[in-house]
Design a protein around this motif. Structure first.
Motif, mmCIF file in Angstrom:
data_model
loop_
_atom_site.group_PDB
_atom_site.id
_atom_site.type_symbol
_atom_site.label_atom_id
_atom_site.label_comp_id
_atom_site.label_asym_id
_atom_site.label_seq_id
_atom_site.Cartn_x
_atom_site.Cartn_y
_atom_site.Cartn_z
ATOM 1 N N ASN A 533 0.905 -1.182 -0.025
ATOM 2 C CA ASN A 533 0.148 -0.097 -0.106
ATOM 3 C C ASN A 533 0.733 1.013 0.193
ATOM 4 O O ASN A 533 0.564 2.302 -0.668
ATOM 5 N N SER A 558 -1.944 3.561 7.273
ATOM 6 C CA SER A 558 -2.173 2.440 7.892
ATOM 7 C C SER A 558 -3.086 2.673 9.194
ATOM 8 O O SER A 558 -4.153 1.894 9.348
ATOM 9 N N GLN A 561 -6.721 2.689 7.468
ATOM 10 C CA GLN A 561 -7.078 1.320 7.147
ATOM 11 C C GLN A 561 -7.606 0.572 8.268
ATOM 12 O O GLN A 561 -8.699 -0.002 8.274
ATOM 13 N N GLN A 564 -10.799 2.073 9.560
ATOM 14 C CA GLN A 564 -11.812 1.857 8.493
ATOM 15 C C GLN A 564 -12.530 0.418 8.776
ATOM 16 O O GLN A 564 -13.616 0.223 8.705
ATOM 17 N N LYS A 565 -11.484 -0.383 9.253
ATOM 18 C CA LYS A 565 -12.035 -1.943 9.567
ATOM 19 C C LYS A 565 -12.845 -1.960 10.680
ATOM 20 O O LYS A 565 -13.890 -2.557 10.760
#
Length: 1143
Positions: A533, A558, A561, A564-565
């Motif tokens: 990424n 990072s 992400q 967001q999860k």
């Protein structure tokens, strides 16, 4: 990524981002383990040496061996001091096996020991474990087996690269369309009996070949290509394939063509990614693509042949597709031509089959490792407070299926002759055995042997009781074997439990082991995803490719992400994905700014569902919700007409009111629903769970926002955190080393054994002899040991029984040989069967150390001195035979090589070194085989050549490589005697004049030094002058012809081809790595290469034939050639003798 330095550009390297996972087990809580996951930015390094890497890791480390132990970004010394409240800690490091990573870990462990010696509580109560990524180990294990298939890997890479061009894809699609147009549709009431029989026997294997496709695609392909799959060039060269049309299939020929085109699209048009051979990524998809296209009656071969011209094969045979001189279009054409030539060869079916047998067990192993990591990540989400209603993952310790992987390889090696697996690929046991056996041995070495390390065995005490674990620790303390249990995990465990006597601490230690086994990472794939990424982020934002910007953006990426999860799971749990997506789209917050196109009409049924389901607390879309809707639907159907009419009237009123609402009113209504859903997500308990309050990845609640922050100081602090550090840390002068137990350095041998040094020396001698014999793997070895038996007196010493082993793998640093023990099979002459473990069904494997230790212990049991032992090792050719009635056997023949190791047996390397010390290096290639008095040797200058009489070369021309005189050994003076220093100088000048050469001052000085080195080794000065005069006379007589390359024509050597070349006789290709003869066809010209079988083309009675016979007989008598070389020499000698006797 680059950083501007001055006027030029200096390249810098990126450090993979780190992921810290901190798991804390609170004693005062019953909720289990609190978990927090912290990311570190992918930092940019001015130099990727170990000290610089360690410095940047500590810059963003939560718990390190630096001072302070926690980075400033996480709280510094205050946080590190807080760790002292935790009585036991374990630091688990998961990385790959690169030497730099090992050095970084060694430097860190050195500082941890220093802090523990200084009285640091954290350092004294921290257990350290270094775990190797299982994905990386499995990739390295499959590498030798795949590379042993000639040209397979390189051609697969070429083919996938060629697929990226639009021209190839257009031609490929046209070829598939041609197959669909020419499909042979045969209408029958049912499949013929022969076709049914074939599918009953091979259906499972065909589905295995299609395993990389979804079930729907498999059904379509099998329905169209229902003729037996046979790889026959006569079948696919015309592009006409058979389809048996049965009842209920395609009613017309046009529909059959459409269905065939769809099947071909699903079979071949999903082009695989380019395999990355340095880490074997994307290899299995590319291999499966080639296998299913090849075994489906050669569809892939036909399509590829239509994309390339057969005449271009010879045209591009010698071109390198990676040459920088070629244009991109020509590179693509060369790649495609070479790949098509390989994939349409007669051996492609066997090559793909061997590759499948080698990689499939390890591919299953890697899939299982990925499943474990996925399951573990979902359990971590559950531990943070999420429900994950659709997940069944539980917190358990999973096995890594290492034994199952070895059992799969053992099953292949023990397959019966008519095995369906071998029949499908057209293989036999003899063809597949070398590849599969060597891969199995390397897999055992990389995956199974590490489990025998001390700290791994200590972690296994988690499955025992507290008393048994205490006894185990006390046994380790009493054994006092630091060579086996001196690692930092075992050492700290013994210290904190008072050598295993403190049962309370032993119980706490077992809890720590259980949590460590659960959180022990099996793969570093998450870090690799983060780095991928990062690469995408740097390519997408070209303006922000400065090192400081990269570090800042990767940290934000990072964390985003990770957040967001969490957010997606929370929203899915609180309001459901369907409802959330609809609301976002209606409010213009989704991917499209348009409102929902579909306007549902309000009905009485909808109102009835809302009334009965409302208040049940069921999430929309869940299984319970669907069951509830089914029950309510049944109730609606059974409802009387009068009651249904009430709901219908209510629906009409709501529909009228909705149509009267404006677009803005409807949007506000949906926005209110969205706000309600987001409020429910913001109040979820996951944001307040355990350590998540201090987690930088957590959502910021309003009460945590500081509105009085000074943005200027915050920006300055941000720059300090993420600023690029261009200081290079120097590595220490003496690099520290990681502790390696006996099982890591020489598995099967403990340093506490009385004969440890003797066994290690014998293993080294064994490796030296194997290298001298140029032994190829697998190799069948026979071991015998005797007392004081040297190679010269073996017949007069007692020799003990023979033991047979199959050598399948060699690791040189540290040295380790992997053998499979074998037993003679009485029913078959010279037959040997593998020993099989009755519990696991795997072939038994061992190391050379365990073999030698067993022999030493047996000799000691007989009352012999182990230092007087000598081992006789013989290497035998063999071939594998498979049987139905008994196990598969290796049938051995007369040994090719035999050697001794042990008492009174010199290793081959020592003999070579002793011989080299007796040779004096003289200028111009001359040698004197006498031992000099002085240890200093005169080194001749390079490219020194005599001036030859005749026309001089034009000024400015360069001497061609190889165009220099090779002197005859008989022409070199055997000795040189000189007197005093002045006489020596005069003799040197005279020698220079006799050679007819004008020597430079440096050349003359070298000749003087060499002659002084030989002082006192001969008695007569006249020998030098006489031989020099004879040589000068001969040179003058030869004149311009003095530039000769060879004394005679014919075969002069046997070597392995270091590159592809052309045979001098047949003009065909000599592949790289094959044996070839060097043939001197002219005395004044360089030699050429010929095939070993092309010696039959020599002319009878010629000079080349006679000299070749003499050279071959001489080499055969010397006995220094390896097994393959001896075979080639014998065959060539037999052929030349046949030609010679026919004159």
């Amino acid at each position: 990524m680059q950083k501007a330095v001055g006027k030029g550009q200096a390249k810098v390297q990126a450090l993979l981002g780190m992921i810290w996972t901190v798991a804390l087990d609170r004693v005062d809580q019953s909720v289990g383990i609190d978990l927090v996951r912290m990311h570190s930015p992918s930092q940019v390094l001015p130099k990727a040496n170990a000290a610089t890497i360690l410095s940047r890791m500590r810059r963003w480390g939560i718990y390190t061996s630096a001072d302070p132990g926690s980075a400033d970004a996480y709280g510094g010394q205050e946080v590190y001091t807080g760790f002292s409240q935790v009585p036991l800690k374990m630091l688990i490091t998961c990385t790959d096996a690169l030497p730099t990573n090992h050095l970084v870990q060694a430097m860190s462990m050195q500082d941890w020991r220093r802090k523990a010696a200084a009285g640091d509580f954290n350092a004294a109560t921290t257990l350290h474990v270094m775990f190797t990524c299982m994905h990386h180990a499995a990739c390295l294990a499959k590498k030798p087996g795949l590379l042993s298939v000639p040209n397979l890997c390189s051609n697969m890479v070429r083919l996938t690269r060629a697929m990226k061009s639009s021209k190839f894809q257009d031609n490929f699609e046209k070829a598939l369309a041609g197959i669909a147009e020419r499909i042979d549709r045969r209408v029958v009431p049912e499949l013929p009996s022969s076709v049914k029989t074939w599918w009953e026997n091979n259906g499972a294997l065909v589905k295995m070949a299609l395993s990389g496709l979804p079930p729907e695609s498999q059904e379509i392909i099998l329905a169209v290509f229902n003729d037996p799959w046979r790889f026959d060039p006569n079948t696919w060269r015309d592009g006409c394939f058979v389809h048996w049309r049965t009842a209920g299939c395609c009613p017309s020929a046009a529909e059959a063509k459409v269905k065939t085109r769809e099947a071909l699209r699903r079979l071949c048009e999903d082009y695989p990614a380019i395999p990355l051979l340095y880490r074997w990524k994307h290899w299995e998809p590319a291999l499966n693509w080639a296998i299913r296209g090849t075994f489906c009656n050669g569809v892939l071969q036909y399509a590829l042949s239509m994309c390339s011209d057969e005449s271009s094969v010879a045209k591009f045979a010698d071109l390198d597709p990676d040459s920088p001189d070629l244009s991109f279009s020509l590179k693509q054409e060369v790649r495609l031509t070479k790949s098509v030539a390989f994939l349409t060869s007669d051996s492609i079916r066997q090559d793909l089959g061997v590759s499948f047998l080698v990689s499939n067990p390890l591919a299953d192993f890697m899939d299982h490792v990925s499943f474990i990591e996925t399951s573990r990540s979902r359990v971590n989400l559950k531990e943070c407070g999420l429900k994950l209603l659709g997940s069944t993952s539980v917190a358990t310790v999973e096995s890594l299926r290492i034994v199952e992987t070895l059992a799969e390889y053992s099953t292949i090696l023990q397959a019966v002759p008519d095995s369906e697996l071998f029949d499908m690929f057209g293989l036999d046991l003899g063809t597949a055995f070398p590849h599969v056996f060597c891969t199995m041995c390397d897999t055992w070495r990389r995956l199974s042997l590490p489990s025998q390390r001390g700290w791994v065995q200590l972690l296994g005490t988690f499955f025992t009781s507290v008393e048994d674990a205490s006894n185990t620790l006390q046994g380790l303390a009493m054994a006092d074997r630091p060579c086996c249990h001196g690692d930092d995990c075992t050492r700290v465990a013994l210290a904190v439990t008072n050598q295993g006597t403190d049962l309370a601490m032993v119980e706490e230690l077992l809890k720590l082991f259980g949590e460590a086994l659960y959180h022990l990472p099996a793969s570093s794939v998450n870090v690799e995803k983060l780095y991928a990424n990062t690469q995408i982020l740097c390519a997408a934002h070209k303006a922000g490719r400065k090192p400081a910007t990269i570090q800042q953006n990767t940290y934000i990426m990072s964390c985003s992400q990770e957040h967001q999860k969490f957010k997606e799971e929370v929203m899915s749990e609180t309001c459901g994905k369907v409802k959330l997506t609809s609301a976002r789209k209606a409010c213009g917050m989704g991917k499209t700014m348009k409102p929902l196109r579909r306007k549902r009409k309000v009905t009485g049924y909808c109102l009835f569902i809302q009334e009965r389901v409302k208040g049940c607390g069921l999430r929309i879309g869940s299984a319970d919700y669907k069951d509830k809707v089914r029950d309510v639907t049944c109730q609606w159907r059974a409802l009387p007409a009068g009651e249904k009419s009430l709901f219908e009237q209510m629906a009409i009123r709501q529909q009228t009111e909705r149509q009267a609402m404006t677009k803005a009113q409807r949007k506000r209504l949906l926005q209110a629903r969205l706000d309600k859903s987001l409020a429910a997500a913001a109040d979820h308990s996951v944001w307040n769970y355990g350590l998540s309050l201090g987690n930088l990845n957590a959502a910021l609640r309003p009460e945590l926002v500081d509105e009085t922050v000074d943005f200027n100081s915050a920006a300055e602090k941000l720059r300090d955190f993420f600023d690029y550090d261009d200081v290079i840390q120097q590595n220490p002068l003496e690099s520290p080393k990681l502790f390696r137990s006996c099982q890591e350095r020489h598995p099967g041998l403990c340093d506490s054994h009385r004969a440890a040094s003797f066994v290690v020396q014998m293993a080294e001698h064994l490796q030296q002899h194997l290298e001298k014999q140029k032994t190829n793997l697998p190799a069948l070895c026979c071991f015998r040991f005797s007392i004081s038996a040297g190679a010269s007196s073996s017949s007069s010493k007692p020799a003990f029984f023979r033991t047979w082993y199959m050598l399948g793998c060699v690791r040189k640093k540290p040295l380790c040989h992997v053998f499979a023990p074998m037993d003679p099979f009485p029913a078959v002459e010279k037959g040997l069967a593998f020993q099989v473990c009755a519990r696991t069904g795997c072939l038994k494997l061992c190391t050379s150390y365990s073999i030698l230790v067993a022999s030493v212990d047996e000799a000691i049991g007989l009352g012999a001195n182990y230092e007087d032992l000598a081992f006789n090792v013989s290497i035998h050719p063999f071939h594998m035979e498979s049987y139905l009635q008994h196990p598969n056997l290796a049938i051995y023949k007369q040994h090719l090589a035999e050697f001794w190791i042990g008492k009174d047996c010199d290793p081959p390397s020592s003999a070579r070194q002793a011989k080299s010390k007796e040779i004096i290096a003289l200028p111009f290639g001359l040698e004197i085989s006498q031992k000099p008095k002085s240890k200093k040797r005169a080194v001749p200058e390079k490219d020194v050549d005599f001036e030859q009489p005749g026309p001089k070369k034009p000024r400015g021309t360069r001497q061609k490589k190889g165009d220099q005189t090779k002197h005859d050994e008989n022409e070199a003076p055997a000795s040189a005697n000189t007197g005093t220093g002045k006489e020596m100088d005069g003799d040197a000048n005279a020698a220079g004049d006799d050679y007819g050469t004008v020597l430079s001052s440096s050349q003359m000085e070298q000749l003087k030094l060499a002659m002084r080195a030989a002082q006192g080794l001969a008695e007569d000065d006249a020998i030098l002058h006489k031989e020099a005069a004879d040589l000068a006379e001969k040179r003058q007589r030869l004149g311009a012809q003095a530039r000769f390359f060879h004394k005679a024509t014919g075969i002069i050597s046997l070597k392995e081809a270091q590159r592809a070349m052309t045979c001098f006789f047949c003009a065909n290709r000599i592949s790289k790595g094959t044996l070839r003869f060097e043939f001197a066809f002219h005395k004044n010209k360089p030699q050429r290469s010929i095939h070993t079988e092309c010696t039959r083309q020599m002319s009878p009675g010629s000079e080349e034939l006679k000299s070749s016979l003499e050279w071959l007989e001489k080499e055969l008598a010397n006995g220094n050639a390896a097994s393959l070389e001896r075979t080639a020499i014998k065959e060539a000698l037999s052929a030349l003798r046949t030609i010679d006797t026919s004159v």
